[in-house]
Design an enzyme around this catalytic site. Structure first.
Site, PDB file in Angstrom:
ATOM      1  N   ASN A   1      -7.560  -1.084  -9.084  1.00  0.00           N
ATOM      2  CA  ASN A   1      -8.671  -0.513  -8.304  1.00  0.00           C
ATOM      3  C   ASN A   1      -8.236   0.889  -7.894  1.00  0.00           C
ATOM      4  OD1 ASN A   1     -10.679   0.127  -6.486  1.00  0.00           O
ATOM      5  ND2 ASN A   1      -9.940  -1.275  -4.880  1.00  0.00           N
TER       6      ASN A   1
ATOM      7  N   LYS B   1      -9.873   3.181  -6.356  1.00  0.00           N
ATOM      8  CA  LYS B   1     -10.468   3.709  -5.113  1.00  0.00           C
ATOM      9  C   LYS B   1     -10.960   5.133  -5.362  1.00  0.00           C
ATOM     10  CE  LYS B   1      -7.615   0.438  -2.704  1.00  0.00           C
ATOM     11  NZ  LYS B   1      -7.012  -0.027  -1.473  1.00  0.00           N
TER      12      LYS B   1
ATOM     13  N   HIS C   1     -15.110  -5.627  -1.141  1.00  0.00           N
ATOM     14  CA  HIS C   1     -13.757  -5.168  -0.805  1.00  0.00           C
ATOM     15  C   HIS C   1     -13.689  -4.903   0.700  1.00  0.00           C
ATOM     16  CE1 HIS C   1     -10.156  -2.717  -0.582  1.00  0.00           C
ATOM     17  NE2 HIS C   1      -9.824  -3.194  -1.758  1.00  0.00           N
TER      18      HIS C   1
ATOM     19  N   GLU D   1     -12.402  -2.623   2.373  1.00  0.00           N
ATOM     20  CA  GLU D   1     -12.702  -1.239   2.786  1.00  0.00           C
ATOM     21  C   GLU D   1     -14.216  -1.025   2.878  1.00  0.00           C
ATOM     22  OE1 GLU D   1     -10.236   0.767  -0.126  1.00  0.00           O
ATOM     23  OE2 GLU D   1      -8.468   0.046   0.924  1.00  0.00           O
TER      24      GLU D   1
ATOM     25  N   GLU E   1      -7.563 -11.149  -0.541  1.00  0.00           N
ATOM     26  CA  GLU E   1      -6.897  -9.916  -0.117  1.00  0.00           C
ATOM     27  C   GLU E   1      -6.915  -9.820   1.395  1.00  0.00           C
ATOM     28  OE1 GLU E   1      -7.761  -7.467  -3.932  1.00  0.00           O
ATOM     29  OE2 GLU E   1      -8.568  -6.528  -2.133  1.00  0.00           O
TER      30      GLU E   1
ATOM     31  N   GLY F   1      -2.739  -1.850   1.358  1.00  0.00           N
ATOM     32  CA  GLY F   1      -2.230  -0.496   1.572  1.00  0.00           C
ATOM     33  C   GLY F   1      -1.221  -0.394   2.701  1.00  0.00           C
TER      34      GLY F   1
ATOM     35  N   SER G   1      -0.841  -4.855  -1.373  1.00  0.00           N
ATOM     36  CA  SER G   1       0.541  -4.369  -1.445  1.00  0.00           C
ATOM     37  C   SER G   1       1.351  -5.041  -2.553  1.00  0.00           C
ATOM     38  CB  SER G   1       1.236  -4.509  -0.081  1.00  0.00           C
ATOM     39  OG  SER G   1       0.623  -3.647   0.855  1.00  0.00           O
TER      40      SER G   1
ATOM     41  N   GLY H   1      -4.091  -1.942  -5.933  1.00  0.00           N
ATOM     42  CA  GLY H   1      -4.609  -0.657  -5.488  1.00  0.00           C
ATOM     43  C   GLY H   1      -3.606   0.417  -5.864  1.00  0.00           C
ATOM     44  N   GLY H   2      -2.747   0.777  -4.907  1.00  0.00           N
ATOM     45  CA  GLY H   2      -1.768   1.846  -5.114  1.00  0.00           C
ATOM     46  C   GLY H   2      -0.964   1.702  -6.401  1.00  0.00           C
TER      47      GLY H   2
HETATM   48  P1  PGA Z   1      -3.059  -2.027  -2.368  1.00  0.00           P
HETATM   49  O1  PGA Z   1      -4.667  -2.250  -2.422  1.00  0.00           O
HETATM   50  O2  PGA Z   1      -2.522  -2.690  -3.617  1.00  0.00           O
HETATM   51  O3  PGA Z   1      -2.886  -0.545  -2.372  1.00  0.00           O
HETATM   52  O4  PGA Z   1      -2.592  -2.701  -1.150  1.00  0.00           O
HETATM   53  C1  PGA Z   1      -5.177  -3.483  -2.824  1.00  0.00           C
HETATM   54  C2  PGA Z   1      -6.674  -3.465  -2.810  1.00  0.00           C
HETATM   55  O5  PGA Z   1      -7.285  -2.552  -2.276  1.00  0.00           O
HETATM   56  O6  PGA Z   1      -7.282  -4.385  -3.343  1.00  0.00           O
END
Ligand code: PGA
Length: 260
Positions: free
Chosen positions: A13, A15, A98, A100, A170, A176, A216, A237-238
């Site tokens: 993802n 973002k 999600h 966010e 999640e 994050g 994470s 994500g990251g």
């Molecule tokens: P992250 O993000 O791996 O950076 O923690 C996960 C996500 O947003 O699903």
């Protein structure tokens, strides 16, 4: 319709990161490295990248999708995007709910439910995200929160249209933050999700629903989740922004494929 998953499903993802040239450079380097892999690899990219990347990914196992959409088929909704616009641009799946989106853009379960209905109607594979906050976990309510999210997000949907559903657990506190859930917690929660899905969709369908963990994940902790019986892949994500890390985790996932 998107193909059934082969092996684990790894979703990146992105973002609000990467311009079209940056994204193209990444995908041009990625596709030769995943030619013969036994996992499914998806990238949820910014809207502006969908068309160029889905063309670039043609003939490769990489599947391109979106991170959000509106529930209406079209209309006066400034700044929004419709499912069939995403399909037309080449998206094959969409992340919905999600944390966010829930937290920063005030999306609730009823809205996410309408989006899932629209996504399946338009042939987009829905990737539903669920997860509790730290406060909810500390109060002992994690499972209740997940139960409400799953029941409300999947309400009044024909179970047949949900055979390709993906559910990603999640926890909000793990996204994050570098504080990932332990593999045992992720397994416990995804086992619980599978039981809930069994009540909604039938246990036969629920057995084959792809369940992910996200929050994470990195190249060091990825294998611990993939070893769990109810975890069929990861949402990154990251870790999906760096080609090297993304490929490393994909390679790990190919080594931990479970029996169907
Ligand atoms: P992250 O993000 O791996 O950076 O923690 C996960 C996500 O947003 O699903």
């Amino acid at each position: 319709m998107v193909k059934a998953d082969s092996g684990n499903l790894i979703i990146g993802n992105w973002k609000m990161y990467k311009t079209v040239p940056e994204a193209l450079e990444f995908v041009k380097l990625l596709t030769p490295q995943i030619k013969d892999i036994s996992s499914s690899v998806y990238l949820a990219v910014p809207f502006t990248c969908i068309h160029a990347l889905s063309k670039e990914a043609q003939g490769s196992p990489l599947v391109i999708g979106a991170q959000n959409m509106n529930d209406a088929s079209e209309g006066a909704f400034t700044g929004e995007i419709a499912a069939r616009m995403l399909r037309e641009a080449g998206a094959q799946f969409v992340i919905l709910g999600h944390s966010e989106r829930r937290r920063l853009f005030h999306e609730d379960n009823a809205f996410i439910n309408r989006k899932i209905k629209r996504a399946v109607q338009e042939g987009l594979r829905p990737v539903l995200c669920v997860g509790e906050s730290m406060g909810e976990r500390d109060a002992g309510n994690a499972k209740d929160v997940i139960k409400t999210q799953i029941n409300e997000c999947l309400a009044d949907i024909d179970p047949k249209s949900l055979a390709t559903l993906v559910v990603s657990y999640e926890p909000v506190w793990a996204i994050g933050t570098n504080h990932s859930a332990s593999p045992e917690v992720a397994q416990e929660m995804q086992h619980f999700c599978r039981e809930l899905l069994g009540e909604i969709l039938s246990s036969k369908v629920a057995k084959n629903i792809t369940l992910l963990y996200g929050g994470s994940v990195n190249s060091k902790n990825a294998a611990g989740y993939l070893d769990q019986p109810d975890i069929n892949g990861l949402l990154l994500g990251g870790a999906s922004l760096s080609l090297e890390t993304f490929v490393e985790i994909i390679n790990t996932s190919c080594k931990t494929t479970k029996e169907a």
